[in-house]
Design a protein around this motif. Structure first.
Motif, short mmCIF file in Angstrom:
data_model
loop_
_atom_site.label_atom_id
_atom_site.label_comp_id
_atom_site.label_asym_id
_atom_site.label_seq_id
_atom_site.Cartn_x
_atom_site.Cartn_y
_atom_site.Cartn_z
N GLU A 164 9.07 28.79 -7.27
CA GLU A 164 9.06 27.52 -7.98
C GLU A 164 8.11 26.55 -7.27
OE1 GLU A 164 13.17 26.36 -7.97
OE2 GLU A 164 13.60 27.53 -9.79
N PHE B 253 6.25 23.10 -5.97
CA PHE B 253 6.71 21.74 -5.66
C PHE B 253 5.61 20.83 -5.12
CE2 PHE B 253 7.54 24.23 -1.81
CZ PHE B 253 7.05 23.42 -0.78
N GLU C 162 15.45 17.52 -1.40
CA GLU C 162 14.49 16.81 -2.25
C GLU C 162 13.43 17.76 -2.78
OE1 GLU C 162 11.00 13.48 -1.58
OE2 GLU C 162 12.81 13.38 -0.34
N GLU D 159 14.93 19.83 -5.56
CA GLU D 159 15.08 19.09 -6.81
C GLU D 159 13.74 19.01 -7.55
OE1 GLU D 159 16.75 15.31 -5.98
OE2 GLU D 159 18.63 16.13 -5.16
N VAL D 160 12.67 18.72 -6.80
CA VAL D 160 11.35 18.63 -7.42
C VAL D 160 10.95 19.98 -8.02
CG1 VAL D 160 8.87 18.33 -6.95
CG2 VAL D 160 10.54 16.73 -5.97
N GLY E 186 12.85 22.47 -8.94
CA GLY E 186 13.70 22.81 -10.08
C GLY E 186 13.30 22.05 -11.33
N LYS E 187 12.99 20.76 -11.17
CA LYS E 187 12.59 19.96 -12.33
C LYS E 187 11.27 20.46 -12.91
CE LYS E 187 11.74 15.23 -13.91
NZ LYS E 187 10.57 15.62 -14.71
N ILE E 188 10.30 20.75 -12.05
CA ILE E 188 9.01 21.23 -12.54
C ILE E 188 9.18 22.55 -13.28
CG2 ILE E 188 6.77 22.16 -11.81
CD1 ILE E 188 6.88 20.08 -9.50
N THR E 189 9.99 23.43 -12.72
CA THR E 189 10.20 24.75 -13.35
C THR E 189 10.88 24.61 -14.69
OG1 THR E 189 10.31 25.77 -11.15
CG2 THR E 189 11.22 27.02 -13.01
N ARG E 190 11.88 23.72 -14.77
CA ARG E 190 12.56 23.51 -16.05
C ARG E 190 11.61 22.92 -17.08
NH1 ARG E 190 16.55 21.87 -12.43
NH2 ARG E 190 16.06 19.66 -12.78
N ASP E 191 10.78 21.97 -16.64
CA ASP E 191 9.81 21.36 -17.56
C ASP E 191 8.84 22.41 -18.11
OD1 ASP E 191 10.97 18.92 -17.21
OD2 ASP E 191 9.45 18.15 -15.83
#
Length: 679
Positions: free
Chosen positions: A115, A117, A151, A154-155, A157-162
């Motif tokens: 993932e 980041f 942190e 979280e970054v 994970g958010k990028i991967t979900r997006d």
């Protein structure tokens, strides 16, 4: 001591085999190692002829202190984007989403679960122009991983979900109609540079796929504005520095709006696409400039990119030794007035400088000039200029040559096969057709396995480990379809059928009609890549639509036709809005609206002059996307030949489209009129 890349087949990876960096290839083992060590992954993506990739390698990856930092805190993975376009596409999408821009070298930091980041492209060895140094980036990322792991997670994970949520809507099942194509043409007209040719500002890339659309649109509708934009752009490129005025072939792009100073790398895909464009322009207009450039570009590909195994190498580098030990971009190609005098003598140096635009001030660096043809008037002494060109080319051949990336990429060879087959057929050059056949033979022999699955690359006749992606299946099918039309050998249609069947089975979402860049059984990345827009070459999506359509025209297969039309739904949505970036899709849509036409030439064998004349007349037709089958009466080589006899014992051509056929003709002039071809 060599690192793991010493075992690679990619020339780009081999360039880094002696780095002090403990490089890994893209593999599950690398991510297992990152998890074992509990460190992030540093992903570095580039390609062999990338200038700034070489710069960053020299500044950072060859530096022991930088390598020590990388080895201590990261598992470093090096990827050749040309071998793994899927990996490149997924992480480039993340880079562009996060930074608003992208390019190579691409530098991405990943978690051990792949993932992303933190992102970037080139990083200098010292802070420069607001950019941190590469060492500062390494230290910052390592510190964040050690002290702010939550942190970072979280970054990532958010990028991967997006990214995972960016599923593309195909825009419906309808093929673009007259309204959408007219809007696309209007959009191109607005962005057209009427003074210089091309579209938009600097840097200027050859708009190959858009030019194909413009030529096909003119052929179908008679729109003179479309032809004018295509013809003027082709002339400006051919007269500019982006075109090699001595050896033929095109550089990657122009750094300026006037096509003067190129980025000097020469890519197979650019030259294949442009060779075909100039052939098609000649087929439309009879332009002597288009004829010359098409043939010179074809000869360049055969002379400088053909491998001993019969395939075509990927690229020539931009950089080369300038004769003093420095590795300099463009050194092989540029000239000063003094260098002209040294080779030509005073008497010929002055007319050569005037003819090619070489000045004391220079148009490039350090007073050197890129050769151009700035004058449009006919040359009074053409024989003298030809002699000058030959002498300059011979002198240039004695300079240290740019490096060559020898890997054979399936998709790009498919494009080259189509270009060489059509160019050879149009200009009566059987040697070019033979080169196309040899490349096709290599792809069948080396790249296709027993299940007709295609490998992305080979080198030195040895197949690579990476699976083919959608553009490989589509572009190779396109090349095989061109070979079928030109050679009259139905086996090429059979091979194309095997490839397009894989597209239907493994790349197509049957419910939505969307296409994916990787097969359903390919390695799983954080996102299954999917992009219908053209980049440097046709997207796999629109190339697949074209190959499916061509195969359907040859065989009457409804599933292939339906899949092609459904795939063009995205062109209906994007064509009016961003026509510059979906030119091949627009060109395929032109073929759908024209039929495409199906031409069957039934004759008395390849050696019969009347049959050969009808066949060549059919190949010279400008009808968008037309397919041609040729054979003897009763032949089962092609479905289009079934139940089509000679006419009163004479060879005949049958032209059909949309389930309607014209009366067969034995007259080349009538066939030429039916297909819009040249005499």
């Amino acid at each position: 001591m060599a690192n793991r890349l010493a075992q690679a087949t990619s020339p780009y990876l081999l360039q880094h085999a002696d780095n002090p960096v403990d490089w890994w290839t893209w593999s599950e083992e690398a991510f297992v190692e990152a998890r074992r060590r509990d460190v992030p992954v540093l992903l570095s993506v580039g390609y062999s002829s990338c200038h700034w990739c070489h710069v960053m390698a020299h500044e950072s990856f060859e530096d022991q202190a930088t390598a020590d930092e990388m080895n201590a805190h990261f598992v470093s993975i090096k990827v050749d984007r040309e071998e793994r376009p899927d990996v490149d596409a997924v992480y480039m999408e993340a880079v562009q989403a996060a930074t608003g821009q992208g390019g190579w070298p691409m530098t991405v930091f990943l978690t051990p679960d792949a993932e992303p980041f933190y992102f970037g492209t080139y990083f200098p060895p010292a802070p420069r122009h607001g950019m941190p140094s590469f060492r500062q980036v390494l230290e910052g990322v390592a510190q964040a991983w050690a002290e702010r792991r939550d942190e970072v997670g979280e970054v990532a994970g958010k990028i991967t979900r997006d990214l995972a949520g960016r599923e593309l809507s195909v825009g419906g099942d309808e093929v673009p109609g007259e309204q959408e194509l007219a809007q696309a043409l209007l959009g191109l007209t607005r962005e057209y540079d009427a003074q210089r040719g091309g579209f938009g500002g600097a840097p200027k890339f050859p708009p190959s796929m858009v030019l194909e659309f413009l030529l096909r649109h003119h052929a179908r509708t008679g729109a003179e504005g479309a032809l004018q934009m295509a013809a003027d752009t082709c002339e400006r490129m051919a007269r500019g520095g982006i075109y090699d005025q001595l050896g033929g072939g095109f550089a990657r792009y122009s750094v300026d709006r006037d096509w003067v100073v190129p980025h000097f790398e020469k890519m197979l895909y650019d030259n294949a696409l442009l060779c075909r464009v100039y052939t098609h322009l000649w087929r439309t207009t009879g332009s002597e400039l288009a004829r010359r450039v098409a043939l010179e570009t074809a000869d360049f590909m055969v002379r400088e990119l053909r491998t001993p195994e019969g395939g075509f190498a990927s690229a020539l580098d931009a950089d080369s030794d300038d004769g003093t030990g420095r590795h300099v971009e463009g050194a092989y190609y540029v000239w000063t007035p003094a260098q002209l005098r040294e080779v030509l003598g005073d008497a010929d140096a002055e007319p050569a400088a005037r003819y090619f635009g070489v000045t004391e001030e220079g148009t490039f660096e350090e007073g050197a000039s890129v050769l151009q043809l700035p004058q449009r008037d006919e040359v009074a002494d053409a024989a003298r200029i030809d002699g000058i060109r030959e002498r300059l080319l011979a002198a240039r051949d004695r300079r240290p040559a740019p490096g060559r990336d020898d890997k054979v990429v399936a998709a790009w060879n498919g494009l080259a096969i189509a270009a060489l087959a059509e160019t050879g057929a149009c200009f009566g050059r059987p040697d070019l057709v033979e080169a196309a056949v040899a490349a096709g033979d290599l792809l069948v022999r080396v790249h296709l396995d027993d299940h007709a699955r295609i490998a992305r690359t080979s080198k030195d006749g040895q197949v690579g480990a990476n699976a083919g992606v959608l553009e490989d299946y589509a572009d190779v099918a396109e090349g095989f379809l061109a070979l079928a039309s030109v050679t009259g050998e139905g086996v090429w249609l059979d091979f194309a059928g095997l490839l397009v069947d894989h597209i239907l089975a493994r790349f197509l979402d049957a419910e939505s009609g969307a296409l994916y860049d990787t097969a359903s059984d390919a390695e799983r990345l954080i996102r299954r890549p999917q992009d219908p827009t053209d980049n440097a070459a046709p997207s796999g999506w629109t190339a697949a639509a074209g190959a499916l359509l061509g195969y359907a025209a040859h065989t009457g297969s409804e599933p292939h036709r339906t899949a092609a039309e459904r795939a063009l739904g995205v062109v209906k949505a994007l064509g009016p809005r961003v026509p510059r970036f979906i030119g091949w899709g627009l060109a395929v849509a032109e073929a759908v609206l024209d039929g495409p036409r199906e031409v069957a030439v039934v004759g008395r064998g390849a050696d019969d002059p009347a049959t050969a004349e009808l066949h060549r007349t059919a190949l010279l037709g400008t009808a968008p996307g037309a397919v041609v089958a040729v054979g003897t009466e009763g032949s089962d080589e092609f479905p289009l030949l079934a139940d089509r006899p000679l006419v009163d014992g004479a060879p005949a051509a049958y032209v059909c489209r949309n389930f309607t056929c014209d009366a067969p003709t034995t007259d080349p002039d009538r066939l030429r009129t039916a297909l819009g071809g040249r005499a």
